[in-house]
Design a protein around this motif. Structure first.
Motif, PDB file in Angstrom:
ATOM      1  N   SER A 138       0.840  -1.210   0.000  1.00  0.00           N
ATOM      2  CA  SER A 138       0.000   0.000   0.000  1.00  0.00           C
ATOM      3  C   SER A 138       0.867   1.248   0.000  1.00  0.00           C
ATOM      4  N   ASP A 139       1.918   1.262   0.835  1.00  0.00           N
ATOM      5  CA  ASP A 139       2.830   2.414   0.859  1.00  0.00           C
ATOM      6  C   ASP A 139       3.479   2.631  -0.509  1.00  0.00           C
ATOM      7  N   ALA A 140       3.882   1.515  -1.156  1.00  0.00           N
ATOM      8  CA  ALA A 140       4.525   1.627  -2.472  1.00  0.00           C
ATOM      9  C   ALA A 140       3.563   2.188  -3.513  1.00  0.00           C
ATOM     10  N   LEU A 141       2.333   1.707  -3.517  1.00  0.00           N
ATOM     11  CA  LEU A 141       1.350   2.194  -4.500  1.00  0.00           C
ATOM     12  C   LEU A 141       1.010   3.660  -4.264  1.00  0.00           C
ATOM     13  N   ILE A 142       0.923   4.083  -2.991  1.00  0.00           N
ATOM     14  CA  ILE A 142       0.622   5.494  -2.695  1.00  0.00           C
ATOM     15  C   ILE A 142       1.760   6.389  -3.166  1.00  0.00           C
ATOM     16  N   THR A 162      -6.221   3.935  -6.288  1.00  0.00           N
ATOM     17  CA  THR A 162      -7.356   3.003  -6.174  1.00  0.00           C
ATOM     18  C   THR A 162      -6.864   1.613  -5.780  1.00  0.00           C
ATOM     19  N   ARG A 163      -5.773   1.155  -6.402  1.00  0.00           N
ATOM     20  CA  ARG A 163      -5.208  -0.156  -6.048  1.00  0.00           C
ATOM     21  C   ARG A 163      -4.766  -0.186  -4.584  1.00  0.00           C
ATOM     22  N   ALA A 164      -4.175   0.926  -4.123  1.00  0.00           N
ATOM     23  CA  ALA A 164      -3.757   0.999  -2.722  1.00  0.00           C
ATOM     24  C   ALA A 164      -4.962   0.927  -1.790  1.00  0.00           C
ATOM     25  N   LEU A 165      -6.048   1.606  -2.160  1.00  0.00           N
ATOM     26  CA  LEU A 165      -7.254   1.596  -1.326  1.00  0.00           C
ATOM     27  C   LEU A 165      -7.866   0.200  -1.268  1.00  0.00           C
ATOM     28  N   ILE A 166      -7.866  -0.502  -2.403  1.00  0.00           N
ATOM     29  CA  ILE A 166      -8.388  -1.882  -2.431  1.00  0.00           C
ATOM     30  C   ILE A 166      -7.527  -2.797  -1.567  1.00  0.00           C
ATOM     31  N   LYS A 170      -8.140  -5.264   2.499  1.00  0.00           N
ATOM     32  CA  LYS A 170      -7.891  -6.692   2.718  1.00  0.00           C
ATOM     33  C   LYS A 170      -7.344  -6.985   4.105  1.00  0.00           C
ATOM     34  N   ARG A 171      -6.936  -5.934   4.805  1.00  0.00           N
ATOM     35  CA  ARG A 171      -6.297  -6.164   6.098  1.00  0.00           C
ATOM     36  C   ARG A 171      -6.614  -5.022   7.042  1.00  0.00           C
ATOM     37  N   ASN A 172      -6.818  -5.346   8.312  1.00  0.00           N
ATOM     38  CA  ASN A 172      -7.072  -4.327   9.319  1.00  0.00           C
ATOM     39  C   ASN A 172      -5.757  -3.691   9.769  1.00  0.00           C
ATOM     40  N   GLY A 173      -5.895  -2.507  10.376  1.00  0.00           N
ATOM     41  CA  GLY A 173      -4.718  -1.840  10.923  1.00  0.00           C
ATOM     42  C   GLY A 173      -3.968  -0.982   9.935  1.00  0.00           C
ATOM     43  N   LEU A 174      -4.534  -0.731   8.755  1.00  0.00           N
ATOM     44  CA  LEU A 174      -3.864   0.100   7.740  1.00  0.00           C
ATOM     45  C   LEU A 174      -4.605   1.427   7.596  1.00  0.00           C
ATOM     46  N   GLY A 176      -3.642   4.529   8.341  1.00  0.00           N
ATOM     47  CA  GLY A 176      -2.844   5.587   7.724  1.00  0.00           C
ATOM     48  C   GLY A 176      -2.790   5.458   6.214  1.00  0.00           C
ATOM     49  N   GLN A 177      -2.585   4.239   5.722  1.00  0.00           N
ATOM     50  CA  GLN A 177      -2.531   4.022   4.266  1.00  0.00           C
ATOM     51  C   GLN A 177      -3.884   4.281   3.612  1.00  0.00           C
ATOM     52  N   LYS A 178      -4.957   3.903   4.276  1.00  0.00           N
ATOM     53  CA  LYS A 178      -6.287   4.134   3.713  1.00  0.00           C
ATOM     54  C   LYS A 178      -6.564   5.630   3.592  1.00  0.00           C
ATOM     55  N   TYR A 179      -6.174   6.379   4.633  1.00  0.00           N
ATOM     56  CA  TYR A 179      -6.372   7.831   4.574  1.00  0.00           C
ATOM     57  C   TYR A 179      -5.568   8.443   3.425  1.00  0.00           C
TER      58      TYR A 179
END
Length: 659
Positions: A138-142, A162-166, A170-174, A176-179
């Motif tokens: 997720s960090d890499a895609l952002i 969009t790929r990072a958001l998807i 898939k996993r909890n605790g992300l 910061g990445q979702k924001y």
């Protein structure tokens, strides 16, 4: 042995786990935040030196990443880069290689070296796509989306976000990445003039922040409010935009804690004032914002300030000042490689070109420059993709070649191993066959010897039986005839002759008993007859009982011992041993009592012969032939014996014979 190995492995795993826990506690930097910076740096140097001796690779590289991140937080970015470069050179674990590429991509992004940043982020992405590390992916895609946004590839940036958001879903605790994904989608759609969609993403990000506890020092909420204000500003709703900007400016100590955001808000407030016809109120915001950006060397935002100041002076009809700020901004773009902003600056310069004749030639150059810069940016973007893909292909090819070599070596080792096993098995089979042949030969020889021994024994028994029969039928009958004749002579009344005859009769009767005993001894076929062994033993004991004053007690234990089922050879040797023992007791012990007791325990015949005679001292029992004969007979039937005796305490003979 297996149990010991299992205990050893469990202890090793426990030690490794305990070491991992202790190391994680040692490299916990939360307690370092309150220390002075110099103490933190000294402690980091000691931890870095200590970590060089860590044996577990995963622990070592994990600690390296933590130390590098701490240097980054303290502002020592060069040290951050050095540690990650060392990880790439020494590490062979792909998860840490991807993390190091991701860290270097972020470093070069901050340093505005976008090409190197993009190379590292593509490499990190290619590795992470094959792993299960959703956080780093997720960090890499952002970061990839931010770089694509920098190059003006907004659709690609939207795809990455969009790929990072998807991936975050898939996993909890992300959180910061979702924001960050929602925020990037809002910014990209704002650049694409999709204002409603941009507002939707920013409001989702704001709502997400209200239900999550994220790091307050990152100013996520203030950043989102600022982005919403920008969208309203672009929608020409400056009143709503000003409200959002004012909310950001009310944040406590924002100027010192996040000067970049503070300068951006001031600049945006200036634009709102400029477009609200409050022109004179706009300049202080622009000047204050530019001073902060110049002081903190925020080049990108400083260029935006130059563009906005140019617009201000154009509104004031001061074309010279407007052109001066634009040329200043263009110089910064060319010096720091900002193609997208450079295009915007050139576009603003073209607006000035029709108002002044000397700029006509410049206008043509600027139009060509815009087209060239757009093409160069796209070419550079495509080239980076191509070179990264090519580098990855070379790396994958090298890995593939390595695995092919390892596979071939493994295959050859397997063939050699199988060959060795086959040869070893064949050799083993040959040795087993030879051993079997030797065993068969020995078995045949043994059977042959048994047959020969059996034949000799049979011949001996036949001869013994013949001699016994001759003694019984010939000599015994003649002696009987002589004894009966003597009885006839004894009828005379001659006392002298009668006395001599009776002596001769007693002598002949004694000779008959001895011959009868000898005949029985020679003719052992009687032992095979049912109940005969018991009769012979009882007869032997009774004969000794009659010929002496010794009391004999015999116990054959017929409940446990079935004498008719025992081998004839065993019974013969028992009989001889019993005969020898009783004879010795009568001759040497001076006893008045003899007990003979048979017993059977666990298929072993136990014979105990005890007397109450004078006994003998230790070592005295080996002088005669009697015990030697007993020992020889027991050897023939795998038996054993021992004697318990002492002077004046009698003698006990214990015999054990397996059946």
């Amino acid at each position: 042995m297996k149990k010991a190995i299992i205990i050893f492995l469990v202890s090793v795993l426990f030690t490794a786990s305990e070491l991992r826990v202790k190391t994680s506690k040692l490299f916990n930097f939360n307690k370092m935040e309150n220390l002075p910076i110099q103490q933190q740096l000294d402690l980091l140097e000691r931890l870095e030196e200590m970590n060089k001796w860590t044996l577990l690779k995963e622990v070592k590289y994990s600690n390296d990443i933590k130390i590098a991140n701490r240097y980054w937080n303290l502002g020592y970015k060069a040290k951050f880069k050095d540690i990650n470069d060392k990880i790439l050179k020494a590490c062979d674990l792909e998860s840490f290689i991807a993390r190091a590429h991701l860290n270097l991509a972020e470093f070069f992004y901050v340093e505005q070296r976008m090409e190197l940043s993009y190379r590292h982020i593509l490499t990190a992405e290619s590795i992470l796509l094959k792993s299960t590390n959703i956080r780093d992916l997720s960090d890499a895609l952002i970061l990839k989306g931010q770089l694509q946004y920098h190059y003006g590839e907004y659709f690609l940036a939207e795809n990455s976000a969009t790929r990072a958001l998807i991936a975050c879903k898939k996993r909890n605790g992300l959180d910061g990445q979702k924001y960050k994904s929602l925020n990037l989608l809002g910014i990209v759609n704002m650049e694409l003039d999709h204002y409603e969609k941009s507002l939707e993403f920013h409001l989702k990000a704001l709502n997400f922040l209200e239900h999550r506890k994220l790091d307050s020092t990152a100013f996520f909420r203030e950043t989102t409010l600022f982005n919403i204000g920008l969208v309203y500003h672009l929608k020409r709703n400056n009143v709503e935009a000003t409200n959002y900007f004012s909310k950001v400016l009310t944040t406590y100590d924002l100027k010192n804690k996040n000067p970049s955001l503070y300068a951006n808000v001031l600049d945006a407030m200036g634009m709102c004032k400029l477009e609200s016809e409050n022109i004179d109120q706009a300049l202080p915001f622009f000047i204050k914002s530019q001073n902060i950006n110049d002081n903190w060397r925020l080049v990108y935002r400083s260029i935006i300030n130059d563009i906005h100041l140019s617009n201000f002076y154009l509104r004031k009809r001061d074309s010279a000042s407007a052109e001066q700020y634009l040329r200043r901004g263009l110089y910064k773009c060319q010096s720091n490689n900002f193609p997208v902003v450079s295009t915007e600056v050139i576009t603003e310069l073209l607006k000035l070109a029709p108002t002044r004749h000397p700029l006509d030639v410049l206008g043509e150059r600027l139009r060509d420059s815009i087209a060239n810069r757009d093409q160069m940016a796209k070419r550079k973007f495509a080239r980076l993709n191509y070179e990264t893909i090519e580098a990855l292909e070379d790396r994958n090819s090298a890995i593939k070649s390595k695995w092919i070599f390892i596979t071939i070596c493994g295959f050859l080792l397997i063939i050699l191993g199988l060959t060795f096993v086959i040869v070893w098995q064949r050799t083993k089979q040959i040795n087993m066959r030879l051993a079997q042949e030797r065993y068969n030969s020995r078995e045949k020889l043994y059977q042959f010897l048994l047959k020969q021994a059996s034949a000799v024994e049979n011949a001996r028994l036949v001869e013994q039986n013949r001699i016994a029969k001759e003694l019984h039928d010939g000599v015994m009958n003649k002696l009987l005839s002589v004894r009966l004749s003597l009885y006839v002579f004894c009828r005379d009344n001659n006392v002298r002759y009668n006395s001599l005859c009776f002596k001769q009769i007693d002598l002949i009767q004694s000779i008959e008993l001895e011959l009868r005993s000898l005949a029985h001894n020679l003719n052992n076929n009687e032992l095979g007859q049912k109940g005969k062994f018991k009769e012979l033993v009882q007869e032997l004991v009774e004969r000794y009982q009659l010929s002496t004053e010794i009391k004999f007690i015999l116990d054959l234990d017929e409940k446990k011992l079935y004498w008719d089922g025992i081998d004839k050879r065993v019974k013969l040797n028992i009989y001889r041993i019993l005969e020898e023992t009783l004879s010795n007791a009568i001759k040497h012990s001076n006893c008045t009592f003899v007990q003979i007791q048979f017993n059977c325990i666990a298929d072993v015949i136990k014979l105990e012969i005890a007397d109450n005679g004078q006994g003998f001292a230790k070592g005295q029992s080996h002088r005669g032939m009697g015990l030697k004969n007993i020992n020889d007979r027991l050897d023939q039937i795998n038996g054993k014996f021992f004697i318990q005796s002492s002077p004046s305490n009698g003698t006990k003979l214990f015999i054990e014979i397996p059946i």
